[in-house]
Motif scaffolding. Structure first.
Motif: not given
Length: 174
Positions: A102-110
């Motif tokens: 989840y954290d990596a996926a969110l970082a991909h966008y942010t």
């Protein structure tokens, strides 16, 4: 360039009336049945970085490999839904991905400069809506992969596989 390795498994529309919209979807496309979850309780609801609860319900149906989600907001609170679709109107809101990390996926966008419009917990499952309207025209929902969410989505798939198409059983309350 970094690549998101998550398949889009859901497309979602904000609607004025869940029942009427589900009937329209079924009449037009044959999709069904819709599993209805009313007045969903979200833990730790955040909107644009501040606490912000919203009263909403969903109806979800499986359409081949993709889910069709209908969302009805019941209150006038500011929300990620109203950011995209004004009260009284209907329109596409988001696509959803399931993330093992989840954290990596969110970082991909942010890292690309996209803001988190809304976040919280469905039970123990983290989720957020990332505001990608500037490039995609809609939000992207990130759901944390877990046995609980897979079980819920599995029930939606099974309902579609076993449904006889009878409009009388189009809406199923959870």
């Amino acid at each position: 360039m970094e690549r998101a390795r998550h398949a889009i498994f859901q497309m979602s529309w904000v609607v004025a009336d869940l029942e009427e919209a589900a009937q329209r979807w079924h009449r037009t496309t044959g999709v069904g049945p819709f599993l209805v979850n009313r007045h969903i309780a979200i833990a730790e609801p955040m909107y644009r970085g501040k606490p912000g609860a919203v009263d909403f319900s969903t109806a979800i149906a499986q359409a081949g490999p993709v889910q069709v989600e209908l969302v009805q907001q019941h209150d006038d609170n500011p929300s990620c839904y109203r950011d995209v679709v004004p009260a009284g109107e209907e329109g596409m809101h988001h696509v959803a991905i399931m993330a093992n990390d989840y954290d990596a996926a969110l970082a991909h966008y942010t890292k690309q400069g996209f803001a988190v419009a809304s976040s919280g917990l469905f039970g123990t499952v983290r989720f957020c809506y990332v505001d990608c309207r500037s490039t995609l025209g809609h939000m992207v929902e990130i759901l944390e992969d877990s046995p609980a969410i897979r079980s819920f989505f599995g029930a939606i798939e099974r309902a579609a596989e076993t449904w006889d198409g009878d409009p009388e059983s189009l809406l199923r309350e959870l």
